[in-house]
Structures are given as C-alpha cells and as structure tokens.
Design a protein around this motif. Structure first.
Motif, PDB file in Angstrom:
ATOM      1  N   CYS A  69       1.583   5.468  78.416  1.00 11.70           N
ATOM      2  CA  CYS A  69       2.653   4.557  77.992  1.00 11.70           C
ATOM      3  C   CYS A  69       3.561   4.197  79.160  1.00 11.70           C
ATOM      4  CB  CYS A  69       3.438   5.152  76.827  1.00 11.70           C
ATOM      5  SG  CYS A  69       4.191   6.757  77.123  1.00 11.70           S
ATOM      6  N   ARG A  70       3.855   5.183  79.975  1.00 13.10           N
ATOM      7  CA  ARG A  70       4.776   4.919  81.088  1.00 13.10           C
ATOM      8  C   ARG A  70       4.128   3.992  82.101  1.00 13.10           C
ATOM      9  NH1 ARG A  70       3.859   9.062  85.687  1.00 13.10           N
ATOM     10  NH2 ARG A  70       5.650   8.484  86.937  1.00 13.10           N
ATOM     11  N   VAL A  71       2.800   4.061  82.199  1.00 12.45           N
ATOM     12  CA  VAL A  71       2.084   3.241  83.174  1.00 12.45           C
ATOM     13  C   VAL A  71       1.887   1.807  82.675  1.00 12.45           C
ATOM     14  CG1 VAL A  71      -0.163   2.955  84.273  1.00 12.45           C
ATOM     15  CG2 VAL A  71       0.923   5.184  84.271  1.00 12.45           C
ATOM     16  N   VAL A  72       1.611   1.645  81.377  1.00 12.23           N
ATOM     17  CA  VAL A  72       1.329   0.288  80.882  1.00 12.23           C
ATOM     18  C   VAL A  72       2.608  -0.489  80.535  1.00 12.23           C
ATOM     19  CG1 VAL A  72      -0.955   0.905  80.000  1.00 12.23           C
ATOM     20  CG2 VAL A  72       1.007   0.959  78.450  1.00 12.23           C
ATOM     21  N   CYS A  73       3.702   0.220  80.321  1.00 11.75           N
ATOM     22  CA  CYS A  73       4.947  -0.447  79.927  1.00 11.75           C
ATOM     23  C   CYS A  73       5.410  -1.403  81.027  1.00 11.75           C
ATOM     24  CB  CYS A  73       6.032   0.585  79.637  1.00 11.75           C
ATOM     25  SG  CYS A  73       7.574  -0.161  79.079  1.00 11.75           S
ATOM     26  N   GLN A  74       5.654  -2.640  80.633  1.00 10.68           N
ATOM     27  CA  GLN A  74       6.025  -3.675  81.611  1.00 10.68           C
ATOM     28  C   GLN A  74       7.538  -3.902  81.670  1.00 10.68           C
ATOM     29  OE1 GLN A  74       3.593  -5.121  83.535  1.00 10.68           O
ATOM     30  NE2 GLN A  74       2.124  -3.795  82.496  1.00 10.68           N
ATOM     31  N   LYS A  75       8.269  -3.239  80.783  1.00  7.00           N
ATOM     32  CA  LYS A  75       9.714  -3.449  80.700  1.00  7.00           C
ATOM     33  C   LYS A  75      10.453  -2.250  81.272  1.00  7.00           C
ATOM     34  CE  LYS A  75       9.936  -7.419  78.511  1.00  7.00           C
ATOM     35  NZ  LYS A  75      10.722  -8.562  78.986  1.00  7.00           N
ATOM     36  N   GLN A  76      11.065  -2.475  82.401  1.00  3.86           N
ATOM     37  CA  GLN A  76      11.771  -1.378  83.041  1.00  3.86           C
ATOM     38  C   GLN A  76      12.885  -0.833  82.135  1.00  3.86           C
ATOM     39  OE1 GLN A  76      12.837  -2.333  87.029  1.00  3.86           O
ATOM     40  NE2 GLN A  76      12.625  -0.199  87.657  1.00  3.86           N
ATOM     41  N   GLY A  77      12.914   0.474  82.002  1.00  4.51           N
ATOM     42  CA  GLY A  77      13.966   1.101  81.211  1.00  4.51           C
ATOM     43  C   GLY A  77      13.631   1.264  79.743  1.00  4.51           C
ATOM     44  N   ALA A  78      12.499   0.692  79.315  1.00 10.68           N
ATOM     45  CA  ALA A  78      12.141   0.780  77.892  1.00 10.68           C
ATOM     46  C   ALA A  78      11.702   2.193  77.518  1.00 10.68           C
ATOM     47  CB  ALA A  78      11.044  -0.218  77.561  1.00 10.68           C
ATOM     48  N   ILE A  79      11.017   2.856  78.451  1.00  6.64           N
ATOM     49  CA  ILE A  79      10.520   4.209  78.166  1.00  6.64           C
ATOM     50  C   ILE A  79      11.099   5.194  79.173  1.00  6.64           C
ATOM     51  CG2 ILE A  79       8.459   5.692  78.102  1.00  6.64           C
ATOM     52  CD1 ILE A  79       6.835   3.272  77.211  1.00  6.64           C
ATOM     53  N   GLN A  80      11.785   6.203  78.655  1.00  8.52           N
ATOM     54  CA  GLN A  80      12.226   7.317  79.500  1.00  8.52           C
ATOM     55  C   GLN A  80      11.188   8.407  79.328  1.00  8.52           C
ATOM     56  OE1 GLN A  80      14.879   7.760  81.612  1.00  8.52           O
ATOM     57  NE2 GLN A  80      15.215   5.548  81.370  1.00  8.52           N
ATOM     58  N   TRP A  81      10.481   8.705  80.402  1.00 12.06           N
ATOM     59  CA  TRP A  81       9.309   9.581  80.272  1.00 12.06           C
ATOM     60  C   TRP A  81       9.485  10.876  81.050  1.00 12.06           C
ATOM     61  CZ3 TRP A  81       5.355  12.182  82.634  1.00 12.06           C
ATOM     62  CH2 TRP A  81       4.183  12.395  81.892  1.00 12.06           C
ATOM     63  N   ASN A  82       9.163  11.960  80.413  1.00 13.31           N
ATOM     64  CA  ASN A  82       9.155  13.253  81.099  1.00 13.31           C
ATOM     65  C   ASN A  82       8.091  14.111  80.419  1.00 13.31           C
ATOM     66  OD1 ASN A  82       9.776  15.368  82.794  1.00 13.31           O
ATOM     67  ND2 ASN A  82      11.924  15.500  82.201  1.00 13.31           N
ATOM     68  N   TYR A  83       7.778  15.232  81.016  1.00 10.61           N
ATOM     69  CA  TYR A  83       6.951  16.210  80.325  1.00 10.61           C
ATOM     70  C   TYR A  83       7.847  16.985  79.373  1.00 10.61           C
ATOM     71  CZ  TYR A  83       3.135  15.568  83.677  1.00 10.61           C
ATOM     72  OH  TYR A  83       2.106  15.060  84.424  1.00 10.61           O
ATOM     73  N   PRO A  84       7.275  17.561  78.321  1.00 10.36           N
ATOM     74  CA  PRO A  84       8.083  18.428  77.457  1.00 10.36           C
ATOM     75  C   PRO A  84       8.578  19.628  78.258  1.00 10.36           C
ATOM     76  CG  PRO A  84       5.948  17.943  76.452  1.00 10.36           C
ATOM     77  CD  PRO A  84       5.880  17.466  77.862  1.00 10.36           C
ATOM     78  N   ARG A  85       9.615  20.273  77.754  1.00  7.62           N
ATOM     79  CA  ARG A  85      10.104  21.471  78.420  1.00  7.62           C
ATOM     80  C   ARG A  85       9.009  22.533  78.423  1.00  7.62           C
ATOM     81  NH1 ARG A  85      15.629  23.147  75.693  1.00  7.62           N
ATOM     82  NH2 ARG A  85      14.518  22.657  73.776  1.00  7.62           N
ATOM     83  N   GLY A  86       9.127  23.476  79.332  1.00  8.33           N
ATOM     84  CA  GLY A  86       8.115  24.532  79.461  1.00  8.33           C
ATOM     85  C   GLY A  86       7.748  25.142  78.119  1.00  8.33           C
ATOM     86  N   THR A  87       6.487  25.435  77.922  1.00  7.67           N
ATOM     87  CA  THR A  87       5.862  26.023  76.713  1.00  7.67           C
ATOM     88  C   THR A  87       5.736  25.046  75.541  1.00  7.67           C
ATOM     89  OG1 THR A  87       7.800  26.894  75.530  1.00  7.67           O
ATOM     90  CG2 THR A  87       6.871  28.303  77.254  1.00  7.67           C
ATOM     91  N   PHE A  88       6.494  23.934  75.561  1.00  9.06           N
ATOM     92  CA  PHE A  88       6.422  23.000  74.432  1.00  9.06           C
ATOM     93  C   PHE A  88       5.313  21.953  74.622  1.00  9.06           C
ATOM     94  CE2 PHE A  88      10.863  24.472  74.002  1.00  9.06           C
ATOM     95  CZ  PHE A  88      10.828  24.870  72.666  1.00  9.06           C
ATOM     96  N   GLY A  89       5.039  21.251  73.525  1.00  7.70           N
ATOM     97  CA  GLY A  89       4.083  20.161  73.587  1.00  7.70           C
ATOM     98  C   GLY A  89       2.686  20.574  73.186  1.00  7.70           C
ATOM     99  N   VAL A  90       1.708  19.770  73.591  1.00  5.39           N
ATOM    100  CA  VAL A  90       0.312  20.045  73.217  1.00  5.39           C
ATOM    101  C   VAL A  90      -0.196  21.253  73.997  1.00  5.39           C
ATOM    102  CG1 VAL A  90      -0.782  18.536  74.947  1.00  5.39           C
ATOM    103  CG2 VAL A  90      -1.940  18.946  72.765  1.00  5.39           C
ATOM    104  N   GLN A  91      -1.054  22.011  73.348  1.00  3.04           N
ATOM    105  CA  GLN A  91      -1.666  23.145  74.041  1.00  3.04           C
ATOM    106  C   GLN A  91      -3.179  23.037  73.874  1.00  3.04           C
ATOM    107  OE1 GLN A  91       0.022  26.932  72.876  1.00  3.04           O
ATOM    108  NE2 GLN A  91      -1.585  28.011  73.990  1.00  3.04           N
ATOM    109  N   PHE A  92      -3.830  22.568  74.923  1.00  4.00           N
ATOM    110  CA  PHE A  92      -5.281  22.411  74.818  1.00  4.00           C
ATOM    111  C   PHE A  92      -5.979  23.770  74.821  1.00  4.00           C
ATOM    112  CE2 PHE A  92      -4.383  18.179  76.986  1.00  4.00           C
ATOM    113  CZ  PHE A  92      -4.487  17.469  75.807  1.00  4.00           C
ATOM    114  N   ARG A  93      -6.883  23.951  73.878  1.00  4.92           N
ATOM    115  CA  ARG A  93      -7.641  25.202  73.798  1.00  4.92           C
ATOM    116  C   ARG A  93      -9.024  25.046  74.409  1.00  4.92           C
ATOM    117  NH1 ARG A  93      -7.931  25.526  67.998  1.00  4.92           N
ATOM    118  NH2 ARG A  93      -7.546  23.306  68.259  1.00  4.92           N
ATOM    119  N   TYR A  94      -9.431  23.787  74.611  1.00  3.27           N
ATOM    120  CA  TYR A  94     -10.714  23.499  75.273  1.00  3.27           C
ATOM    121  C   TYR A  94     -10.454  22.792  76.603  1.00  3.27           C
ATOM    122  CZ  TYR A  94     -12.775  24.790  70.837  1.00  3.27           C
ATOM    123  OH  TYR A  94     -13.144  25.483  69.716  1.00  3.27           O
ATOM    124  N   GLY A  95      -9.828  21.604  76.499  1.00  2.00           N
ATOM    125  CA  GLY A  95      -9.488  20.876  77.739  1.00  2.00           C
ATOM    126  C   GLY A  95     -10.658  20.226  78.371  1.00  2.00           C
TER     127      GLY A  95
END
Lengths: 95, 433
Positions: A69-95
């Motif tokens: 999303c951050r790469v395809v977004c053409q409008k500056q400032g529309a998306i504030q992008w970061n990784y989730p805080r440590g330990t949060f978010g998706v956890q791949f079990r296979y990857g």
C-alpha cells in the motif's frame, strides 16, 4: 480446489493484533481526492475498501505487513506506514 | 542509556542479518541482533527456494542439520493460457548429489535455525523489539539504534531490515520505493500428504520440484506464478509488479484463487488444506534500484539493499542476502582492526560485493527488469501463441493438415506478430537474460 474468501484465508494466519496502536493509518481527506485508488486492488489482504458513502476505510487487523500500500499510494501523506510494535502483528508459522 | 557499546548491532534476523551475526560472533565481536518478530523468521516469507552456495561458505553441509524442505532436482517453466499450458521440464540427477544446488525452504523454521546458529556462536538475539530510528552523534554519524524508550550503542549498525527498510530511508541512503521497482508476492501454503506430493510431481525421497509460470496466472500483467514442493506442503503463489496491480484494477488476492483453480493447476493442489496465506514485497529493480550501500556507521544488506535477481526463469534473493551479510560482517571486522568506522573505511563492503557474484550477477542481468517491462508480449501474446501452435500440431480431427511453417506463420499473423517482432524480442531477450 475451491476458491477461498479473503476472510477464510486470513483466518488461517496467526495474528497478535495491537489494540492500542495502529501501525498504519490513513488520511480519509486525502484519499477522497485520489481517483485511481490503487490500494483497493493491490493490498493482498484487501484491507482497503470503500464504504457506502464512497469513503475509504482501512482496518489494520489482518495486515500481512508487506508494504504494498505504501508503495502503490500516489497521494503523499495519505498513508502513514510503519511496522507493528515488537511482537505484534502477523506471525508466520510457515513463511 | 546503557553504557554497553556493541561492536555491531544488526537490525533484522533474516538470512542477511543472521549470516552477518554468525560471521561477526565467530570473529569474537560483540553482536546484538534486534528482530521485531516474536521469533526470528516469524515476519519473513519466500516463494520458496534457497540456492545453497552462499550458506555453504559459512556452514558447510548445512542441509544435514538445517530445516530445509526438499532439494530441487526438477525445474519447470510454464506458459499458461485460459485453456492450456506449454511447459519446459528439466530434471537432472546432477542436482541430486552433494554439494546440493538448491533447496525449497519455509522461512519461519529456516530463519529461526540460522538465528540460533548465530546465537550459539555468541551473538545476542533480542526478539520482539521494533527498532524505530537510528541514533546519531553530534556530527550526524550513526552510533546505534533507538527502540521505544531504549537507546543502544554500536560502532556499526547493519540494517538487514528487509525490502521496506525504513532504516535505509532514515539513513538517507534511499528514498521512497518506486512501484515499478518492487513486486508484490502472495502465497498460500497448502498441506498435502508427503506421498501425494511425491506422486504428483514424480519425486522420490528428498527430491523437490520448482515451477515458474507466465501468462494467464497474472492475466497478462508483468509478473508470474510459482510453485515449490516442500516436505508436506506446497508453496504456491504469484509475484506481480506492484505498480501494475493498481493500474490493472485486478485484485492480486483474487488472482491467486483463480490460479489455483486453473484446469492445469487444480490437479496439483486438489485435496490440499490451506494452512497459511502470506504476502511480501520483492525488490525487483536489480542494479538500477540499488541504493548507496553504506554511510558513516551503517551498512545495508539483503532485501534492504535491494539484492534480488529475477530473470524470469530464476528468482534469487536469499543467496545474495546471505553473501551480503557475510561481506558486511567482514567489513565490520576489518573496521574494528583499524578502529575506523567512517564511510571511507566501510567502503570495503562495496569492494567485497563488487568482486563477488552479487554485483557480477546483478551487472549481467541489469537489463532484465527493463526487458520484462517493455516486452509485454511475454505475458500476453506468446503464451497463447505457443498454445495455439502446439494445439494445431497435436490435433487430428480429419480436417486437412497443414505443414508446420505455414501453420506457424498463420498463427503469427493472427496474433499480429511479424517475424521481425519475434526476432527482435528474441535478440533483446537473449541479450538481457
């Protein structure tokens, strides 16, 4: 093999959703001025959607943290992008 | 602030970060690896294949203990159309002997194993910590990292934080990623009994298969499909230039489901159970998207540095990542000997990469991304053309047969392709690849 809905597919994954902090936020005002809206198509988790009023909605739960999303977004400032805080978010079990 | 100062802080415990950590720890340096995932590998994803040579340099015969899935002995490249497919199939027993050439892998297990190897050598691995920023001294030189309330000091930071590398951006080494320089990969891991996988792909024992697809799977958009056999699972997915997805108004999330139901793919995955759906960006710009790889107190490695090669018939990233991690570590070791962590001292990294396969191969394939971008026929017309020609070649309905040459010429004409186009694309392709 039958087609799976995005809800079914995200349901196979393990997420530890950070209820206190969104790692990605959108600026609906800027999104309103965007005609192309590539995020609607490019997000592999289909987390960007338009509501009945035609307003952009986004839900960070279910994010696969790819960064598309951050790469395809053409409008500056529309998306504030970061990784989730440590330990949060998706956890791949296979990857 | 902690007074402890590490010789090196590495951000990201993927293949680049762990290879660097292992090399540094073995040389007796104080190394801290910071990984935002709950475990090393839990944020990482691959289409599926590791070329063995780079890891072999630091862990000889790693496959004897590493959680690799299968050794690849079978390569298939397929042009796929709505109603059929044309494949080039190659199987060699030369890939079936040590030292093995390449393995299918699943990153959650593999990355965790490699991080443990670094830990056993003496590196400290801190998981579940997101690095927010770089720490700088009064002169602006990078002297560590900031994670939440904590500041950690190091002589050198290696940013191995993946394709989205926010640290490379914060260091001023790269701007925003361009949507034509990256591709979005989506993957499903599908569980199937081991014997079923071996029967379907004609494999025995530890053997594995790797398949790449072009054409219908992306509906003609620049990109392709992949399928790798693991022990008890199949990794299947698509990689499509990110910028092209938005413009096409086709949802990549839908395309992968359609791909699975293609009449030639469905029999390979039928009866399987999806156990994971993942996505990741792939740096695909090659040499043309490489940022500056170092600055005062910082080196970048792996995907963060954009070190991926996609030639269409081969996709490589992990071997480049591992080697760049080793080279970054060797640079830090040398810098410590001189006690000089300046940009000039760290330029040794560039030298090491330049003299290795990393830069040589990126140089060789520097025109491949542009070739694929410009030669849209690869993704649209050629698969259908090949399908039509072979359909006619193999079909007997009692209608008058045609010699090969006029039949092929007729098909070219139907698809509005001149011999000149064909030759031109062919020569461009042979030159770029």
């Amino acid at each position: 093999m039958k087609k799976l809905s995005i809800e079914e597919r995200l349901g196979f994954n393990k997420f530890n959703v950070d209820d206190d902090e969104a790692h990605i936020t959108i600026n609906k005002e800027i999104c309103r001025t965007c005609t192309e809206k590539p995020c609607l198509y490019a997000c592999p988790a289909l987390l960007y959607n338009l509501n009945e009023a035609g307003e952009m909605t986004f839900d960070y739960a279910g994010c696969l943290e790819c960064g598309t999303c951050r790469v395809v977004c053409q409008k500056q400032g529309a998306i504030q992008w970061n990784y989730p805080r440590g330990t949060f978010g998706v956890q791949f079990r296979y990857g | 602030m902690s007074e402890e100062r590490f010789d090196c802080i590495i951000v990201g415990a993927g293949p680049a970060g762990s290879a660097a950590a292992l090399t540094l720890a073995r040389a007796g340096l104080e190394v801290l690896v910071i990984e935002r995932g709950l475990q090393a590998g839990s944020k990482n994803m691959t289409g599926g294949r590791l070329y063995a040579h780079a890891l072999q340099k630091i862990i000889p015969n790693f496959w004897e203990e590493a959680p690799v899935e299968r050794r690849v002995v079978k390569e298939t490249i397929t042009m796929i159309t709505p109603s059929g497919s044309v494949s080039l199939d190659y199987k060699s027993q030369r890939y079936n002997q040590e030292p093995y050439h390449s393995f299918t892998v699943l990153r959650a297990q593999f990355d965790q194993w490699l991080a443990t190897k670094a830990e056993e050598a003496g590196a400290v691995i801190a998981t579940g910590v997101r690095v927010d920023d770089l720490l700088r001294d009064d002169q602006g030189k990078i002297i560590g990292v900031i994670a939440g309330e904590d500041q950690m000091l190091a002589n050198v930071v290696i940013a191995a934080d993946g394709v989205n590398s926010l640290l490379a951006q914060k260091a001023g080494l790269r701007g925003e990623l361009k949507d034509i320089h990256v591709a979005t990969g989506v993957k499903e891991v599908i569980e199937l009994p081991r014997q079923v996988i071996e029967d379907r792909f004609q494999l025995t024992g530890e053997e594995g298969a790797a398949q790449l697809f072009v054409g219908r799977c992306t509906q003609g958009i620049q990109g392709g499909g992949f399928l790798y056999t693991n022990k008890n699972t199949i990794s299947i997915g698509l990689v499509i230039t990110s910028g092209a997805i938005g413009k096409s108004k086709i949802k990549i999330a839908d395309l992968i489901e359609e791909f699975k139901t293609h009449p030639n793919i469905a029999p390979l995955v039928t009866g399987g159970k999806v156990v994971e759906y993942s996505a990741h960006l792939v740096p695909e710009g090659g040499l043309n998207m490489l940022p500056a790889l170092y600055t005062d107190g910082l080196l970048i490695a792996g995907d963060a540095a954009g070190l991926v090669l996609n030639t269409g018939y081969m996709v490589r990233g992990m071997d480049l990542a591992i080697y760049s991690g080793i080279a970054a570590a060797q640079t830090v070791i040398k810098a410590k000997e001189k006690e000089d962590y300046s940009k000039t001292s760290l330029s040794h990294y560039q030298e090491l990469l330049k003299n290795s396969f990393v830069m040589k191969d990126l140089e060789t394939y520097k025109n491949a991304p542009a070739f694929m971008e410009q030669t849209t026929r690869i993704f649209t017309t050629y698969p259908q053309l090949a399908d039509n020609i072979l359909y006619k070649l193999f079909t007997v309905y009692g209608t008058p047969a045609q010699h090969l040459l006029p039949m092929v010429m007729g098909e070219l004409k139907k698809n509005n392709i001149s011999i000149f186009d064909l030759v031109k694309d062919g020569i461009k392709g042979v030159r770029a690849l």
